[in-house]
Design a protein around this motif. Structure first.
Motif, PDB file in Angstrom:
ATOM      1  N   HIS A  25     -19.553  55.021  -0.916  1.00 15.65           N
ATOM      2  CA  HIS A  25     -20.838  54.328  -0.788  1.00 15.65           C
ATOM      3  C   HIS A  25     -20.949  53.067  -1.636  1.00 15.65           C
ATOM      4  CE1 HIS A  25     -21.735  58.457   0.600  1.00 15.65           C
ATOM      5  NE2 HIS A  25     -22.390  57.777   1.523  1.00 15.65           N
ATOM      6  N   SER A  26     -19.859  52.609  -2.192  1.00 10.74           N
ATOM      7  CA  SER A  26     -19.904  51.377  -2.977  1.00 10.74           C
ATOM      8  C   SER A  26     -18.766  50.460  -2.545  1.00 10.74           C
ATOM      9  CB  SER A  26     -19.779  51.698  -4.473  1.00 10.74           C
ATOM     10  OG  SER A  26     -18.459  52.094  -4.786  1.00 10.74           O
ATOM     11  N   ALA A  27     -18.798  49.275  -3.070  1.00 10.47           N
ATOM     12  CA  ALA A  27     -17.736  48.315  -2.759  1.00 10.47           C
ATOM     13  C   ALA A  27     -16.540  48.497  -3.692  1.00 10.47           C
ATOM     14  CB  ALA A  27     -18.282  46.895  -2.880  1.00 10.47           C
ATOM     15  N   ALA A  28     -16.602  49.504  -4.551  1.00 11.49           N
ATOM     16  CA  ALA A  28     -15.541  49.732  -5.534  1.00 11.49           C
ATOM     17  C   ALA A  28     -14.257  50.198  -4.856  1.00 11.49           C
ATOM     18  CB  ALA A  28     -15.984  50.764  -6.553  1.00 11.49           C
ATOM     19  N   THR A  29     -13.153  49.822  -5.435  1.00 14.62           N
ATOM     20  CA  THR A  29     -11.855  50.280  -4.964  1.00 14.62           C
ATOM     21  C   THR A  29     -11.025  50.710  -6.160  1.00 14.62           C
ATOM     22  OG1 THR A  29     -10.943  48.055  -5.071  1.00 14.62           O
ATOM     23  CG2 THR A  29     -11.852  48.756  -2.948  1.00 14.62           C
ATOM     24  N   LEU A  30     -10.039  51.521  -5.913  1.00 20.14           N
ATOM     25  CA  LEU A  30      -9.120  51.924  -6.968  1.00 20.14           C
ATOM     26  C   LEU A  30      -8.053  50.846  -7.120  1.00 20.14           C
ATOM     27  CD1 LEU A  30      -8.681  55.670  -5.991  1.00 20.14           C
ATOM     28  CD2 LEU A  30     -10.016  54.748  -7.892  1.00 20.14           C
ATOM     29  N   PRO A  31      -7.458  50.752  -8.312  1.00 16.15           N
ATOM     30  CA  PRO A  31      -6.381  49.776  -8.499  1.00 16.15           C
ATOM     31  C   PRO A  31      -5.224  50.037  -7.527  1.00 16.15           C
ATOM     32  CG  PRO A  31      -7.069  50.724 -10.594  1.00 16.15           C
ATOM     33  CD  PRO A  31      -7.756  51.507  -9.522  1.00 16.15           C
ATOM     34  N   GLU A  32      -4.446  49.014  -7.275  1.00 14.84           N
ATOM     35  CA  GLU A  32      -3.295  49.138  -6.384  1.00 14.84           C
ATOM     36  C   GLU A  32      -2.370  50.237  -6.882  1.00 14.84           C
ATOM     37  OE1 GLU A  32       0.500  46.482  -4.909  1.00 14.84           O
ATOM     38  OE2 GLU A  32      -1.310  45.452  -5.573  1.00 14.84           O
ATOM     39  N   GLY A  33      -1.943  51.101  -5.979  1.00 14.62           N
ATOM     40  CA  GLY A  33      -1.028  52.182  -6.342  1.00 14.62           C
ATOM     41  C   GLY A  33      -1.708  53.437  -6.843  1.00 14.62           C
ATOM     42  N   VAL A  34      -3.049  53.466  -6.898  1.00 15.67           N
ATOM     43  CA  VAL A  34      -3.796  54.640  -7.350  1.00 15.67           C
ATOM     44  C   VAL A  34      -4.510  55.236  -6.145  1.00 15.67           C
ATOM     45  CG1 VAL A  34      -5.616  55.501  -8.870  1.00 15.67           C
ATOM     46  CG2 VAL A  34      -4.115  53.662  -9.652  1.00 15.67           C
ATOM     47  N   TYR A  35      -4.335  56.543  -5.947  1.00 15.32           N
ATOM     48  CA  TYR A  35      -4.878  57.229  -4.784  1.00 15.32           C
ATOM     49  C   TYR A  35      -5.561  58.518  -5.204  1.00 15.32           C
ATOM     50  CZ  TYR A  35      -1.426  54.135  -2.726  1.00 15.32           C
ATOM     51  OH  TYR A  35      -0.690  53.037  -2.392  1.00 15.32           O
ATOM     52  N   ILE A  36      -6.445  59.010  -4.356  1.00 11.14           N
ATOM     53  CA  ILE A  36      -7.116  60.282  -4.592  1.00 11.14           C
ATOM     54  C   ILE A  36      -6.448  61.349  -3.737  1.00 11.14           C
ATOM     55  CG2 ILE A  36      -9.277  61.552  -4.375  1.00 11.14           C
ATOM     56  CD1 ILE A  36     -10.731  58.892  -4.750  1.00 11.14           C
ATOM     57  N   ALA A  37      -5.999  62.418  -4.388  1.00  8.75           N
ATOM     58  CA  ALA A  37      -5.409  63.537  -3.654  1.00  8.75           C
ATOM     59  C   ALA A  37      -6.526  64.328  -2.971  1.00  8.75           C
ATOM     60  CB  ALA A  37      -4.636  64.433  -4.610  1.00  8.75           C
ATOM     61  N   ARG A  38      -6.228  64.882  -1.834  1.00 13.66           N
ATOM     62  CA  ARG A  38      -7.191  65.674  -1.055  1.00 13.66           C
ATOM     63  C   ARG A  38      -6.717  67.120  -0.964  1.00 13.66           C
ATOM     64  NH1 ARG A  38     -11.157  62.027  -1.140  1.00 13.66           N
ATOM     65  NH2 ARG A  38     -10.563  60.082  -0.165  1.00 13.66           N
ATOM     66  N   ASP A  39      -7.642  68.017  -0.690  1.00 10.14           N
ATOM     67  CA  ASP A  39      -7.298  69.425  -0.518  1.00 10.14           C
ATOM     68  C   ASP A  39      -6.208  69.573   0.535  1.00 10.14           C
ATOM     69  OD1 ASP A  39      -9.187  70.133  -2.364  1.00 10.14           O
ATOM     70  OD2 ASP A  39     -10.689  70.755  -0.898  1.00 10.14           O
ATOM     71  N   GLY A  40      -5.248  70.419   0.251  1.00 10.21           N
ATOM     72  CA  GLY A  40      -4.185  70.705   1.206  1.00 10.21           C
ATOM     73  C   GLY A  40      -2.997  69.772   1.131  1.00 10.21           C
ATOM     74  N   MET A  41      -3.070  68.728   0.291  1.00  8.35           N
ATOM     75  CA  MET A  41      -1.932  67.810   0.185  1.00  8.35           C
ATOM     76  C   MET A  41      -0.791  68.485  -0.568  1.00  8.35           C
ATOM     77  SD  MET A  41      -3.631  64.111  -0.657  1.00  8.35           S
ATOM     78  CE  MET A  41      -2.175  63.160  -0.254  1.00  8.35           C
ATOM     79  N   LEU A  42       0.424  68.157  -0.194  1.00 13.25           N
ATOM     80  CA  LEU A  42       1.611  68.651  -0.875  1.00 13.25           C
ATOM     81  C   LEU A  42       2.368  67.468  -1.461  1.00 13.25           C
ATOM     82  CD1 LEU A  42       2.875  71.198   1.796  1.00 13.25           C
ATOM     83  CD2 LEU A  42       1.528  71.675  -0.260  1.00 13.25           C
ATOM     84  N   PHE A  43       2.931  67.657  -2.653  1.00 14.13           N
ATOM     85  CA  PHE A  43       3.675  66.600  -3.329  1.00 14.13           C
ATOM     86  C   PHE A  43       5.058  67.102  -3.688  1.00 14.13           C
ATOM     87  CE2 PHE A  43      -0.745  65.701  -4.169  1.00 14.13           C
ATOM     88  CZ  PHE A  43      -0.817  64.340  -3.968  1.00 14.13           C
ATOM     89  N   GLU A  44       6.023  66.227  -3.552  1.00  8.95           N
ATOM     90  CA  GLU A  44       7.366  66.528  -4.015  1.00  8.95           C
ATOM     91  C   GLU A  44       7.566  65.753  -5.309  1.00  8.95           C
ATOM     92  OE1 GLU A  44      11.902  65.702  -2.642  1.00  8.95           O
ATOM     93  OE2 GLU A  44      10.467  66.326  -1.097  1.00  8.95           O
ATOM     94  N   ILE A  45       7.837  66.471  -6.382  1.00  6.75           N
ATOM     95  CA  ILE A  45       7.985  65.852  -7.696  1.00  6.75           C
ATOM     96  C   ILE A  45       9.466  65.620  -7.964  1.00  6.75           C
ATOM     97  CG2 ILE A  45       7.512  66.072 -10.156  1.00  6.75           C
ATOM     98  CD1 ILE A  45       5.003  65.976  -8.375  1.00  6.75           C
ATOM     99  N   GLU A  46       9.808  64.385  -8.296  1.00  2.00           N
ATOM    100  CA  GLU A  46      11.187  64.044  -8.630  1.00  2.00           C
ATOM    101  C   GLU A  46      11.305  63.851 -10.132  1.00  2.00           C
ATOM    102  OE1 GLU A  46      12.553  60.731  -6.383  1.00  2.00           O
ATOM    103  OE2 GLU A  46      11.836  61.573  -4.486  1.00  2.00           O
TER     104      GLU A  46
END
Length: 55
Positions: A25-46
């Motif tokens: 609801h705002s014009a705000a954005t996250l910095p480049e390369g920063v994301y919000i994880a969502r329920d059910g997402m899977l990550f592979e950690i290296e």
């Protein structure tokens, strides 16, 4: 021993619904390369790159 960061993305986890609503609801954005994880997402950690440098 230190690990050098080779990450090109940062995923935010365990955040509140307030941040989701604020971003939607705002014009705000996250910095480049920063994301919000969502329920059910899977990550592979290296494993990071080992270095001999203490700095």
């Amino acid at each position: 021993m230190k690990l050098a960061s080779v990450a090109s993305r940062l995923w935010l986890t365990h955040i509140s619904h307030r941040l989701d609503c604020w971003l939607e609801h705002s014009a705000a954005t996250l910095p480049e390369g920063v994301y919000i994880a969502r329920d059910g997402m899977l990550f592979e950690i290296e494993r990071g790159v080992e270095t001999d440098n203490d700095t």
